[in-house]
Motif scaffolding. Structure first.
Motif, PDB file in Angstrom:
ATOM      1  N   MET A   1       0.833  -1.171   0.000  1.00  0.00           N
ATOM      2  CA  MET A   1       0.000   0.000   0.000  1.00  0.00           C
ATOM      3  C   MET A   1       0.884   1.244   0.000  1.00  0.00           C
ATOM      4  O   MET A   1       1.808   1.371   0.788  1.00  0.00           O
ATOM      5  CB  MET A   1      -0.911  -0.046   1.229  1.00  0.00           C
ATOM      6  N   GLU A   2       0.615   2.181  -0.879  1.00  0.00           N
ATOM      7  CA  GLU A   2       1.410   3.396  -1.024  1.00  0.00           C
ATOM      8  C   GLU A   2       0.921   4.466  -0.059  1.00  0.00           C
ATOM      9  O   GLU A   2      -0.271   4.668   0.112  1.00  0.00           O
ATOM     10  CB  GLU A   2       1.289   3.900  -2.470  1.00  0.00           C
ATOM     11  N   ASN A   3       1.854   5.176   0.578  1.00  0.00           N
ATOM     12  CA  ASN A   3       1.504   6.263   1.480  1.00  0.00           C
ATOM     13  C   ASN A   3       1.423   7.545   0.665  1.00  0.00           C
ATOM     14  O   ASN A   3       2.423   8.045   0.166  1.00  0.00           O
ATOM     15  CB  ASN A   3       2.556   6.379   2.587  1.00  0.00           C
ATOM     16  N   ASN A   4       0.236   8.091   0.527  1.00  0.00           N
ATOM     17  CA  ASN A   4       0.028   9.299  -0.270  1.00  0.00           C
ATOM     18  C   ASN A   4       0.029  10.570   0.570  1.00  0.00           C
ATOM     19  O   ASN A   4      -0.254  11.635   0.061  1.00  0.00           O
ATOM     20  CB  ASN A   4      -1.295   9.198  -1.053  1.00  0.00           C
ATOM     21  N   ALA A   5       0.299  10.429   1.858  1.00  0.00           N
ATOM     22  CA  ALA A   5       0.332  11.614   2.711  1.00  0.00           C
ATOM     23  C   ALA A   5       1.485  12.521   2.279  1.00  0.00           C
ATOM     24  O   ALA A   5       2.602  12.072   2.092  1.00  0.00           O
ATOM     25  CB  ALA A   5       0.501  11.208   4.174  1.00  0.00           C
ATOM     26  N   ALA A   6       1.168  13.798   2.124  1.00  0.00           N
ATOM     27  CA  ALA A   6       2.187  14.765   1.690  1.00  0.00           C
ATOM     28  C   ALA A   6       3.125  15.096   2.838  1.00  0.00           C
ATOM     29  O   ALA A   6       2.714  15.182   3.990  1.00  0.00           O
ATOM     30  CB  ALA A   6       1.520  16.034   1.186  1.00  0.00           C
ATOM     31  N   SER A   7       4.376  15.288   2.522  1.00  0.00           N
ATOM     32  CA  SER A   7       5.369  15.706   3.507  1.00  0.00           C
ATOM     33  C   SER A   7       5.234  17.208   3.728  1.00  0.00           C
ATOM     34  O   SER A   7       5.347  17.992   2.777  1.00  0.00           O
ATOM     35  CB  SER A   7       6.766  15.382   2.995  1.00  0.00           C
ATOM     36  N   ALA A   8       5.012  17.614   4.971  1.00  0.00           N
ATOM     37  CA  ALA A   8       4.922  19.041   5.272  1.00  0.00           C
ATOM     38  C   ALA A   8       6.223  19.753   4.892  1.00  0.00           C
ATOM     39  O   ALA A   8       6.208  20.887   4.435  1.00  0.00           O
ATOM     40  CB  ALA A   8       4.616  19.241   6.751  1.00  0.00           C
ATOM     41  N   ALA A   9       7.340  19.075   5.063  1.00  0.00           N
ATOM     42  CA  ALA A   9       8.639  19.683   4.741  1.00  0.00           C
ATOM     43  C   ALA A   9       8.846  19.854   3.247  1.00  0.00           C
ATOM     44  O   ALA A   9       9.693  20.644   2.826  1.00  0.00           O
ATOM     45  CB  ALA A   9       9.767  18.842   5.329  1.00  0.00           C
ATOM     46  N   LEU A  10       8.091  19.100   2.454  1.00  0.00           N
ATOM     47  CA  LEU A  10       8.262  19.161   0.992  1.00  0.00           C
ATOM     48  C   LEU A  10       7.035  19.714   0.284  1.00  0.00           C
ATOM     49  O   LEU A  10       6.867  19.508  -0.916  1.00  0.00           O
ATOM     50  CB  LEU A  10       8.619  17.773   0.459  1.00  0.00           C
ATOM     51  N   THR A  11       6.181  20.458   1.010  1.00  0.00           N
ATOM     52  CA  THR A  11       5.033  21.099   0.386  1.00  0.00           C
ATOM     53  C   THR A  11       5.500  21.957  -0.784  1.00  0.00           C
ATOM     54  O   THR A  11       4.909  21.963  -1.848  1.00  0.00           O
ATOM     55  CB  THR A  11       4.265  21.957   1.415  1.00  0.00           C
ATOM     56  N   VAL A  12       6.570  22.682  -0.560  1.00  0.00           N
ATOM     57  CA  VAL A  12       7.269  23.371  -1.648  1.00  0.00           C
ATOM     58  C   VAL A  12       8.501  22.524  -1.910  1.00  0.00           C
ATOM     59  O   VAL A  12       9.330  22.340  -1.015  1.00  0.00           O
ATOM     60  CB  VAL A  12       7.672  24.801  -1.259  1.00  0.00           C
ATOM     61  N   PRO A  13       8.636  21.955  -3.097  1.00  0.00           N
ATOM     62  CA  PRO A  13       9.758  21.050  -3.344  1.00  0.00           C
ATOM     63  C   PRO A  13      11.108  21.772  -3.323  1.00  0.00           C
ATOM     64  O   PRO A  13      11.177  22.982  -3.526  1.00  0.00           O
ATOM     65  CB  PRO A  13       9.470  20.490  -4.736  1.00  0.00           C
ATOM     66  N   PRO A  14      12.184  21.032  -3.067  1.00  0.00           N
ATOM     67  CA  PRO A  14      13.517  21.642  -3.088  1.00  0.00           C
ATOM     68  C   PRO A  14      13.817  22.258  -4.453  1.00  0.00           C
ATOM     69  O   PRO A  14      13.319  21.798  -5.481  1.00  0.00           O
ATOM     70  CB  PRO A  14      14.460  20.465  -2.826  1.00  0.00           C
ATOM     71  N   ALA A  15      14.637  23.276  -4.418  1.00  0.00           N
ATOM     72  CA  ALA A  15      15.031  23.964  -5.649  1.00  0.00           C
ATOM     73  C   ALA A  15      15.891  23.055  -6.514  1.00  0.00           C
ATOM     74  O   ALA A  15      16.506  22.092  -6.030  1.00  0.00           O
ATOM     75  CB  ALA A  15      15.802  25.235  -5.312  1.00  0.00           C
ATOM     76  N   HIS A  16      15.964  23.398  -7.778  1.00  0.00           N
ATOM     77  CA  HIS A  16      16.869  22.718  -8.701  1.00  0.00           C
ATOM     78  C   HIS A  16      18.294  22.911  -8.159  1.00  0.00           C
ATOM     79  O   HIS A  16      18.624  23.970  -7.609  1.00  0.00           O
ATOM     80  CB  HIS A  16      16.732  23.340 -10.094  1.00  0.00           C
ATOM     81  N   PRO A  17      19.170  21.913  -8.292  1.00  0.00           N
ATOM     82  CA  PRO A  17      20.530  22.039  -7.740  1.00  0.00           C
ATOM     83  C   PRO A  17      21.268  23.307  -8.171  1.00  0.00           C
ATOM     84  O   PRO A  17      21.957  23.926  -7.340  1.00  0.00           O
ATOM     85  CB  PRO A  17      21.235  20.775  -8.242  1.00  0.00           C
ATOM     86  N   ALA A  18      21.134  23.720  -9.408  1.00  0.00           N
ATOM     87  CA  ALA A  18      21.831  24.938  -9.854  1.00  0.00           C
ATOM     88  C   ALA A  18      21.303  26.170  -9.115  1.00  0.00           C
ATOM     89  O   ALA A  18      22.071  27.061  -8.740  1.00  0.00           O
ATOM     90  CB  ALA A  18      21.683  25.119 -11.364  1.00  0.00           C
ATOM     91  N   ASP A  19      19.993  26.210  -8.892  1.00  0.00           N
ATOM     92  CA  ASP A  19      19.416  27.321  -8.134  1.00  0.00           C
ATOM     93  C   ASP A  19      19.859  27.264  -6.683  1.00  0.00           C
ATOM     94  O   ASP A  19      20.110  28.295  -6.057  1.00  0.00           O
ATOM     95  CB  ASP A  19      17.887  27.285  -8.214  1.00  0.00           C
ATOM     96  N   ALA A  20      19.963  26.057  -6.132  1.00  0.00           N
ATOM     97  CA  ALA A  20      20.414  25.892  -4.747  1.00  0.00           C
ATOM     98  C   ALA A  20      21.853  26.380  -4.595  1.00  0.00           C
ATOM     99  O   ALA A  20      22.189  27.035  -3.600  1.00  0.00           O
ATOM    100  CB  ALA A  20      20.274  24.436  -4.309  1.00  0.00           C
ATOM    101  N   VAL A  21      22.712  26.074  -5.561  1.00  0.00           N
ATOM    102  CA  VAL A  21      24.098  26.541  -5.510  1.00  0.00           C
ATOM    103  C   VAL A  21      24.130  28.066  -5.472  1.00  0.00           C
ATOM    104  O   VAL A  21      24.823  28.668  -4.638  1.00  0.00           O
ATOM    105  CB  VAL A  21      24.916  26.002  -6.706  1.00  0.00           C
ATOM    106  N   THR A  22      23.361  28.704  -6.327  1.00  0.00           N
ATOM    107  CA  THR A  22      23.318  30.167  -6.367  1.00  0.00           C
ATOM    108  C   THR A  22      22.842  30.732  -5.030  1.00  0.00           C
ATOM    109  O   THR A  22      23.439  31.663  -4.487  1.00  0.00           O
ATOM    110  CB  THR A  22      22.400  30.650  -7.507  1.00  0.00           C
TER     111      THR A  22
END
Length: 157
Positions: A1-22
């Motif tokens: 059974m798949e857990n479809n509960a959203a992660s509160a920490a990932l409501t806004v997903p992490p930035a693209h790595p290049a944007d994160a570097v900047t």
């Protein structure tokens, strides 16, 4: 059974790595932590002037040895007489709940100085067990084990 509960920490997903570097490179160009400031001061070749931007009462209560007292309100009138524009400046104030270091860094940047703020302020300087100058001389308190490894100059991160 798949857990479809959203992660509160990932409501806004992490930035693209290049944007994160900047973003993270940019953040490090504006801030320095207390351990790095301490290590730089101990090296004998800090390469910056450390500014305590608090008022007279805070400065007299305790300040970082070697810091220059330049309250935020005095920066426009006094900075040119006290600071070499070729030497970077690092500002600090009370702690994470205070934006005085940010305001003083902004005032210095507006005058053309290269500047960073020391995150954590004097609160984390003291909590990490680093010395402060008080009216009674230099005082050293034990490190708070929740903020720094006792006896260490750096968290080694």
């Amino acid at each position: 059974m798949e857990n479809n509960a959203a992660s509160a920490a990932l409501t806004v997903p992490p930035a693209h790595p290049a944007d994160a570097v900047t973003f993270f490179e940019g953040r490090l160009s504006f801030q320095a932590d207390v351990s790095d400031v301490r290590a730089s001061l101990l090296s004998g070749h800090a390469g910056f002037v450390l500014i305590d931007s608090r008022g007279v009462a805070g400065w007299q209560q305790a300040h970082i040895p070697g810091a220059l007292h330049l309250p935020t309100a005095d920066i426009p009138a006094r900075a040119a007489a006290l600071l070499d524009p070729a030497l970077p400046v690092i500002t600090y104030c009370w702690g994470p709940g205070c934006d005085g270091a940010t305001r003083s860094a902004l005032a210095l940047a507006r005058l053309g100085y290269r500047v960073k703020e020391m995150i954590g302020g004097i609160e984390y300087w003291i909590r990490e067990g680093f010395p402060v100058r008080t009216p009674d001389g230099v005082e050293l308190r034990p490190a708070d084990p929740l903020t720094a490894p006792p006896g260490a100059i750096t968290c080694a991160c």
